[in-house]
Scaffold this motif. Structure first.
Motif, mmCIF file in Angstrom:
data_model
loop_
_atom_site.group_PDB
_atom_site.id
_atom_site.type_symbol
_atom_site.label_atom_id
_atom_site.label_comp_id
_atom_site.label_asym_id
_atom_site.label_seq_id
_atom_site.Cartn_x
_atom_site.Cartn_y
_atom_site.Cartn_z
ATOM 1 N N GLN A 260 16.858 -10.154 13.722
ATOM 2 C CA GLN A 260 17.766 -11.208 14.198
ATOM 3 C C GLN A 260 17.114 -12.099 15.250
ATOM 4 O O GLN A 260 17.792 -12.866 15.905
ATOM 5 C CB GLN A 260 19.052 -10.583 14.740
ATOM 6 C CG GLN A 260 19.836 -9.863 13.655
ATOM 7 C CD GLN A 260 21.144 -9.309 14.163
ATOM 8 O OE1 GLN A 260 21.223 -8.696 15.220
ATOM 9 N NE2 GLN A 260 22.200 -9.566 13.409
ATOM 10 N N HIS A 261 15.805 -11.953 15.439
ATOM 11 C CA HIS A 261 15.011 -12.794 16.333
ATOM 12 C C HIS A 261 15.482 -12.706 17.786
ATOM 13 O O HIS A 261 15.469 -13.691 18.513
ATOM 14 C CB HIS A 261 15.007 -14.247 15.840
ATOM 15 C CG HIS A 261 14.522 -14.360 14.431
ATOM 16 N ND1 HIS A 261 13.226 -14.648 14.122
ATOM 17 C CD2 HIS A 261 15.160 -14.171 13.245
ATOM 18 C CE1 HIS A 261 13.081 -14.645 12.807
ATOM 19 N NE2 HIS A 261 14.239 -14.350 12.250
ATOM 20 N N ASP B 29 9.552 -22.936 16.582
ATOM 21 C CA ASP B 29 10.856 -22.447 17.018
ATOM 22 C C ASP B 29 11.452 -23.470 17.984
ATOM 23 O O ASP B 29 10.888 -23.735 19.038
ATOM 24 C CB ASP B 29 10.678 -21.096 17.720
ATOM 25 C CG ASP B 29 11.956 -20.512 18.283
ATOM 26 O OD1 ASP B 29 13.031 -21.130 18.144
ATOM 27 O OD2 ASP B 29 11.881 -19.421 18.889
ATOM 28 N N VAL B 30 12.575 -24.047 17.603
ATOM 29 C CA VAL B 30 13.230 -25.055 18.449
ATOM 30 C C VAL B 30 14.576 -24.544 18.984
ATOM 31 O O VAL B 30 15.425 -25.330 19.390
ATOM 32 C CB VAL B 30 13.412 -26.405 17.714
ATOM 33 C CG1 VAL B 30 12.061 -27.032 17.411
ATOM 34 C CG2 VAL B 30 14.222 -26.217 16.438
ATOM 35 N N SER B 31 14.740 -23.226 19.017
ATOM 36 C CA SER B 31 15.995 -22.653 19.516
ATOM 37 C C SER B 31 16.097 -22.791 21.034
ATOM 38 O O SER B 31 15.086 -22.947 21.732
ATOM 39 C CB SER B 31 16.093 -21.175 19.118
ATOM 40 O OG SER B 31 15.039 -20.440 19.695
ATOM 41 N N TYR B 32 17.312 -22.741 21.535
ATOM 42 C CA TYR B 32 17.603 -22.761 22.975
ATOM 43 C C TYR B 32 17.071 -24.012 23.680
ATOM 44 O O TYR B 32 16.734 -23.979 24.861
ATOM 45 C CB TYR B 32 17.073 -21.504 23.664
ATOM 46 C CG TYR B 32 17.609 -20.240 23.059
ATOM 47 C CD1 TYR B 32 18.938 -19.867 23.231
ATOM 48 C CD2 TYR B 32 16.793 -19.426 22.273
ATOM 49 C CE1 TYR B 32 19.441 -18.709 22.649
ATOM 50 C CE2 TYR B 32 17.285 -18.270 21.685
ATOM 51 C CZ TYR B 32 18.615 -17.923 21.890
ATOM 52 O OH TYR B 32 19.109 -16.783 21.306
ATOM 53 N N GLY B 33 16.966 -25.109 22.949
ATOM 54 C CA GLY B 33 16.546 -26.370 23.546
ATOM 55 C C GLY B 33 15.080 -26.424 23.940
ATOM 56 O O GLY B 33 14.679 -27.272 24.728
ATOM 57 N N ARG C 96 8.812 -23.924 20.895
ATOM 58 C CA ARG C 96 7.877 -22.813 21.084
ATOM 59 C C ARG C 96 7.276 -22.439 19.734
ATOM 60 O O ARG C 96 7.703 -22.946 18.702
ATOM 61 C CB ARG C 96 8.605 -21.585 21.651
ATOM 62 C CG ARG C 96 9.288 -21.823 22.968
ATOM 63 C CD ARG C 96 10.027 -20.601 23.454
ATOM 64 N NE ARG C 96 11.200 -20.336 22.624
ATOM 65 C CZ ARG C 96 11.984 -19.272 22.743
ATOM 66 N NH1 ARG C 96 11.728 -18.358 23.638
ATOM 67 N NH2 ARG C 96 13.030 -19.113 21.958
ATOM 68 N N GLU D 115 6.959 -19.258 17.441
ATOM 69 C CA GLU D 115 7.397 -17.887 17.188
ATOM 70 C C GLU D 115 6.288 -17.124 16.477
ATOM 71 O O GLU D 115 5.568 -17.675 15.641
ATOM 72 C CB GLU D 115 8.650 -17.899 16.311
ATOM 73 C CG GLU D 115 9.134 -16.510 15.958
ATOM 74 C CD GLU D 115 10.256 -16.492 14.931
ATOM 75 O OE1 GLU D 115 10.851 -15.426 14.759
ATOM 76 O OE2 GLU D 115 10.507 -17.541 14.286
ATOM 77 N N HIS E 84 10.357 -10.523 13.600
ATOM 78 C CA HIS E 84 10.135 -11.288 14.831
ATOM 79 C C HIS E 84 9.488 -10.383 15.874
ATOM 80 O O HIS E 84 10.000 -9.306 16.183
ATOM 81 C CB HIS E 84 11.468 -11.827 15.354
ATOM 82 C CG HIS E 84 11.367 -12.456 16.703
ATOM 83 N ND1 HIS E 84 10.831 -13.708 16.888
ATOM 84 C CD2 HIS E 84 11.734 -11.996 17.925
ATOM 85 C CE1 HIS E 84 10.874 -13.995 18.189
ATOM 86 N NE2 HIS E 84 11.420 -12.973 18.828
ATOM 87 N N HIS F 57 6.605 -14.666 20.981
ATOM 88 C CA HIS F 57 6.121 -16.048 20.939
ATOM 89 C C HIS F 57 4.695 -16.109 21.468
ATOM 90 O O HIS F 57 4.258 -15.219 22.202
ATOM 91 C CB HIS F 57 7.021 -16.956 21.798
ATOM 92 C CG HIS F 57 8.391 -17.120 21.220
ATOM 93 N ND1 HIS F 57 9.412 -16.235 21.465
ATOM 94 C CD2 HIS F 57 8.893 -18.065 20.385
ATOM 95 C CE1 HIS F 57 10.494 -16.630 20.809
ATOM 96 N NE2 HIS F 57 10.212 -17.733 20.148
#
Length: 140
Positions: free
Chosen positions: A26-27, A85-89, A92, A94, A103, A106
């Motif tokens: 679930q990363h 990875d463009v999660s959480y604004g 990065r 991954e 996962h 990073h």
């Protein structure tokens, strides 16, 4: 990597404990400073907790001060795969297991020589095989 391990979500839930499943499938991430491999210095190889794919040699591990085990480079280029990875604004890179796509963490461009990279990994996503030992690859 030619020996890919592909399992259903239900199969992963049976094989992994809840924390491993949350990180690998679930990363997720473990809390900084909480991982069992943060301060270890024992010789050996760090392998994927999902499939036992060899990932990093202990000689590549360094203290980054970030709260997660960090490495300068993977054991071999195809041991890991990298994804944007463009999660959480944030933007990065991954890092996933090159065999089971789990996962791991990073990678950042602020590590020490010779690579200048910091592979920042979750302890729960890995196991440690002591020097001279190996763990058999997990199969279906």
């Amino acid at each position: 990597m030619s020996d890919k391990l592909v399992l259903s979500d239900e199969e992963w839930k049976k094989r992994l404990n809840p924390q491993e499943y949350q990180v690998l499938r679930q990363h997720g991430t473990e809390r900084p400073g909480s991982g069992c491999f943060l301060g270890t210095k024992e010789p050996g190889t760090y392998v994927c907790a999902g499939c036992n794919n060899p990932l990093f040699k202990s000689g590549e591990k360094f203290e980054s001060g970030t709260g997660w085990p960090s490495f300068t480079q993977p054991l071999k280029p195809d041991a890991v795969a990298e994804y944007r990875d463009v999660s959480y604004g944030m933007v990065r890179t991954e890092v996933r297991c090159g065999r089971c796509d789990g996962h791991l963490g990073h990678v950042f461009p602020d590590g020490p020589p010779p690579t200048g990279l910091r592979y920042c990994m979750n302890s729960v996503a890995m196991k440690h095989a002591p020097e001279g030992q190996s763990l058999p690859l997990v199969t279906k």
